[in-house]
Design a protein around this motif. Structure first.
Motif, PDB file in Angstrom:
ATOM      1  N   THR A  24       0.827  -1.214   0.000  1.00  0.00           N
ATOM      2  CA  THR A  24       0.000   0.000   0.000  1.00  0.00           C
ATOM      3  C   THR A  24       0.857   1.258   0.000  1.00  0.00           C
ATOM      4  OG1 THR A  24      -1.716  -1.189   1.223  1.00  0.00           O
ATOM      5  CG2 THR A  24      -1.831   1.211   1.227  1.00  0.00           C
ATOM      6  N   SER A  25       1.896   1.253   0.869  1.00  0.00           N
ATOM      7  CA  SER A  25       2.756   2.439   0.940  1.00  0.00           C
ATOM      8  C   SER A  25       3.642   2.579  -0.295  1.00  0.00           C
ATOM      9  CB  SER A  25       3.622   2.368   2.207  1.00  0.00           C
ATOM     10  OG  SER A  25       4.468   1.232   2.172  1.00  0.00           O
ATOM     11  N   ALA A  26       4.080   1.427  -0.892  1.00  0.00           N
ATOM     12  CA  ALA A  26       4.947   1.491  -2.071  1.00  0.00           C
ATOM     13  C   ALA A  26       4.237   2.136  -3.253  1.00  0.00           C
ATOM     14  CB  ALA A  26       5.427   0.088  -2.439  1.00  0.00           C
ATOM     15  N   GLY A  27       2.922   1.913  -3.343  1.00  0.00           N
ATOM     16  CA  GLY A  27       2.170   2.504  -4.444  1.00  0.00           C
ATOM     17  C   GLY A  27       2.116   4.021  -4.388  1.00  0.00           C
ATOM     18  N   GLU A  32      13.863   6.348  -5.534  1.00  0.00           N
ATOM     19  CA  GLU A  32      14.640   5.414  -4.731  1.00  0.00           C
ATOM     20  C   GLU A  32      13.828   4.841  -3.572  1.00  0.00           C
ATOM     21  OE1 GLU A  32      17.605   4.182  -5.288  1.00  0.00           O
ATOM     22  OE2 GLU A  32      17.674   5.307  -7.177  1.00  0.00           O
ATOM     23  N   GLN A  33      12.968   5.646  -3.013  1.00  0.00           N
ATOM     24  CA  GLN A  33      12.148   5.150  -1.914  1.00  0.00           C
ATOM     25  C   GLN A  33      11.265   3.986  -2.367  1.00  0.00           C
ATOM     26  OE1 GLN A  33      10.012   8.576  -0.451  1.00  0.00           O
ATOM     27  NE2 GLN A  33      11.703   9.180   0.924  1.00  0.00           N
ATOM     28  N   LYS A  34      10.733   4.131  -3.557  1.00  0.00           N
ATOM     29  CA  LYS A  34       9.882   3.067  -4.092  1.00  0.00           C
ATOM     30  C   LYS A  34      10.705   1.816  -4.372  1.00  0.00           C
ATOM     31  CE  LYS A  34       6.469   2.072  -7.683  1.00  0.00           C
ATOM     32  NZ  LYS A  34       5.686   2.620  -8.815  1.00  0.00           N
ATOM     33  N   LYS A  35      11.921   2.003  -4.943  1.00  0.00           N
ATOM     34  CA  LYS A  35      12.784   0.851  -5.224  1.00  0.00           C
ATOM     35  C   LYS A  35      13.143   0.115  -3.934  1.00  0.00           C
ATOM     36  CE  LYS A  35      14.910   2.659  -9.452  1.00  0.00           C
ATOM     37  NZ  LYS A  35      16.179   3.090 -10.107  1.00  0.00           N
ATOM     38  N   GLN A  36      13.464   0.874  -2.898  1.00  0.00           N
ATOM     39  CA  GLN A  36      13.823   0.259  -1.619  1.00  0.00           C
ATOM     40  C   GLN A  36      12.635  -0.525  -1.044  1.00  0.00           C
ATOM     41  OE1 GLN A  36      15.231   3.030   1.309  1.00  0.00           O
ATOM     42  NE2 GLN A  36      15.520   1.456   2.889  1.00  0.00           N
ATOM     43  N   ILE A  41       9.723  -5.730  -0.216  1.00  0.00           N
ATOM     44  CA  ILE A  41       8.563  -6.595  -0.506  1.00  0.00           C
ATOM     45  C   ILE A  41       9.021  -7.909  -1.130  1.00  0.00           C
ATOM     46  CG2 ILE A  41       6.463  -6.812  -1.890  1.00  0.00           C
ATOM     47  CD1 ILE A  41       6.106  -3.777  -1.575  1.00  0.00           C
ATOM     48  N   LYS A  42       9.980  -7.833  -2.077  1.00  0.00           N
ATOM     49  CA  LYS A  42      10.482  -9.048  -2.716  1.00  0.00           C
ATOM     50  C   LYS A  42      11.131  -9.984  -1.688  1.00  0.00           C
ATOM     51  CE  LYS A  42      11.296  -7.167  -7.358  1.00  0.00           C
ATOM     52  NZ  LYS A  42      12.308  -6.836  -8.395  1.00  0.00           N
ATOM     53  N   SER A  43      11.913  -9.407  -0.786  1.00  0.00           N
ATOM     54  CA  SER A  43      12.544 -10.212   0.260  1.00  0.00           C
ATOM     55  C   SER A  43      11.489 -10.862   1.158  1.00  0.00           C
ATOM     56  CB  SER A  43      13.472  -9.336   1.101  1.00  0.00           C
ATOM     57  OG  SER A  43      14.051 -10.084   2.151  1.00  0.00           O
ATOM     58  N   GLY A  44      10.443 -10.089   1.490  1.00  0.00           N
ATOM     59  CA  GLY A  44       9.362 -10.633   2.313  1.00  0.00           C
ATOM     60  C   GLY A  44       8.606 -11.740   1.603  1.00  0.00           C
ATOM     61  N   LEU A  45       8.413 -11.580   0.265  1.00  0.00           N
ATOM     62  CA  LEU A  45       7.731 -12.618  -0.509  1.00  0.00           C
ATOM     63  C   LEU A  45       8.545 -13.905  -0.536  1.00  0.00           C
ATOM     64  CD1 LEU A  45       6.296 -10.564  -3.531  1.00  0.00           C
ATOM     65  CD2 LEU A  45       5.002 -11.672  -1.691  1.00  0.00           C
ATOM     66  N   ASP A  46       9.869 -13.766  -0.640  1.00  0.00           N
ATOM     67  CA  ASP A  46      10.735 -14.958  -0.603  1.00  0.00           C
ATOM     68  C   ASP A  46      10.593 -15.682   0.738  1.00  0.00           C
ATOM     69  OD1 ASP A  46      11.631 -14.432  -3.144  1.00  0.00           O
ATOM     70  OD2 ASP A  46      13.433 -13.342  -2.483  1.00  0.00           O
ATOM     71  N   ASP A  47      10.576 -14.909   1.818  1.00  0.00           N
ATOM     72  CA  ASP A  47      10.417 -15.515   3.147  1.00  0.00           C
ATOM     73  C   ASP A  47       9.052 -16.200   3.272  1.00  0.00           C
ATOM     74  OD1 ASP A  47      12.907 -14.578   3.825  1.00  0.00           O
ATOM     75  OD2 ASP A  47      12.153 -12.781   4.854  1.00  0.00           O
TER      76      ASP A  47
END
Length: 221
Positions: A24-27, A32-36, A41-47
């Motif tokens: 929600t916040s990324a949208g 750079e803030q969005k990339k970070q 999110i990608k790391s969380g999805l992997d977990d």
């Protein structure tokens, strides 16, 4: 229910809720803030995906009745994970144009988040129903164990009563044998007494005859 599965499940729910907030916040971010945020999110999805695999392996190693319930719950989590991946895909493919981002938030993101919220609501309801079923199964198993213990206790009592009856039967058999022996002894004594009576009677008769004979000779002379 498996405690290991429950642990994985709690971790997944925490990660899923965190990823939903980050999407929600990324949208609403740029640059750079969005990339970070996307990287997080990608790391969380992997977990989350790793936890899904662990839950799947744990569920398949359990008994069939528990396994079926956990796999049904796991399908809901997989669907939730796919929704999160779809949200990330929409975020990463969004145009930098403010109008496009707003349209995405209003149309795609809103619908996806609404669907995800509804999905989580169904997940919670399903989890609650499964937990209730698990409690009923535990209660049934507890009742079965208590019934089994009662049956074993009854069998032990019956076995002890059978041993007592066998002991009483053996005692009565011994008494019957003793009574039989006593009867034989009494019968032999009775026969011996009858024989002695005849002998004494015969002796008396002989003595009487002898006395009479002696008196006869005396009187005749």
């Amino acid at each position: 229910m498996s405690e290991v599965f429950d642990g994985y499940e709690r971790q997944y729910c925490e990660i899923s809720a965190s990823l939903s907030k980050k999407c929600t916040s990324a949208g609403l971010l740029d640059g750079e803030q969005k990339k970070q945020k996307v990287s997080e999110i990608k790391s969380g999805l992997d977990d989350a995906e790793a936890l899904i695999r662990k839950m799947d392996l744990e569920a398949r190693s359990l008994q069939p009745t528990v396994k079926a319930m956990l796999l049904a719950k796991l399908r809901e989590y997989k669907s939730d994970l796919n929704n999160l991946k779809s949200e990330l895909k929409r975020i990463t493919s969004a145009n930098s144009n403010n109008k496009t981002r707003e349209d995405l938030l209003e149309l795609g993101m809103a619908d996806t988040l609404a669907a995800s919220t509804d999905q989580r609501g169904r997940l919670l309801m399903s989890t609650e129903r499964i937990n209730q079923s698990s409690e009923r199964i535990k209660e049934s198993r507890r009742t079965m164990l208590e019934t089994e213990e009662l049956g074993v206790s009854i069998l032990q009592d019956l076995h002890q009563q059978r041993q007592s009856l066998l002991h009483a039967h053996n005692t009565l058999h011994g008494v019957d044998d003793n009574i039989g022996k006593s009867r034989k002894i009494l019968g032999a004594m009775s026969r011996r007494m009858d024989r002695n009576k005849w002998i004494i009677g015969t002796v008396i008769v002989v003595l009487v005859l002898a006395i009479l004979l002696i008196l006869y000779f005396k009187l005749s002379h």
